[in-house]
Design a protein around this motif. Structure first.
Motif, PDB file in Angstrom:
ATOM      1  N   ASP A  81       0.851  -1.182   0.000  1.00 20.53           N
ATOM      2  CA  ASP A  81       0.000   0.000   0.000  1.00 20.53           C
ATOM      3  C   ASP A  81       0.889   1.235   0.000  1.00 20.53           C
ATOM      4  O   ASP A  81       1.837   1.335   0.774  1.00 20.53           O
TER       5      ASP A  81
ATOM      6  N   PRO B 269       0.297   4.874   0.684  1.00 24.74           N
ATOM      7  CA  PRO B 269      -0.630   5.936   1.088  1.00 24.74           C
ATOM      8  C   PRO B 269      -0.203   7.281   0.507  1.00 24.74           C
ATOM      9  O   PRO B 269       0.980   7.553   0.322  1.00 24.74           O
TER      10      PRO B 269
ATOM     11  N   GLN C  84      -2.633   6.484  -8.045  1.00 23.24           N
ATOM     12  CA  GLN C  84      -2.483   5.264  -8.832  1.00 23.24           C
ATOM     13  C   GLN C  84      -1.697   5.531 -10.109  1.00 23.24           C
ATOM     14  O   GLN C  84      -0.827   4.747 -10.492  1.00 23.24           O
TER      15      GLN C  84
END
Length: 85
Positions: free
Chosen positions: A41, A43, A47
């Motif tokens: 992940d 954060p 994308q």
């Protein structure tokens, strides 16, 4: 008649093909083959930025990346490299 048997054979053999299935657990994704996969992940990272960075890195790893990379712009990158199999 031959076509009938061919269709029946394909229908019965299709589920036996090599596909990867994942189950989402509280600890992350787990494959049915118990292979080790890592889902990372990032954060506060978009994308599209991750996609571009991965694509840039992969383009530097291959002499002719067009031969081994299949792209869906902004969504997925598939690596078709038979050397490492």
């Amino acid at each position: 008649m031959k076509q009938f048997f061919t269709i029946i054979a394909l229908t019965l053999l299709a589920p036996l093909s090599f596909a990867q299935y994942f189950t989402l657990t509280p600890n992350g994704f787990l494959s049915e083959g118990k292979n080790n996969y890592t889902v990372v992940d990032f954060p506060n990272t978009k994308q599209n930025n991750i996609y571009k960075n991965v694509l840039n890195a992969l383009n530097t790893m291959y002499k002719d990346p067009k031969k081994v990379l299949t792209l869906v712009d902004g969504e997925s990158i598939t690596i078709n490299d038979m050397k490492n199999m």
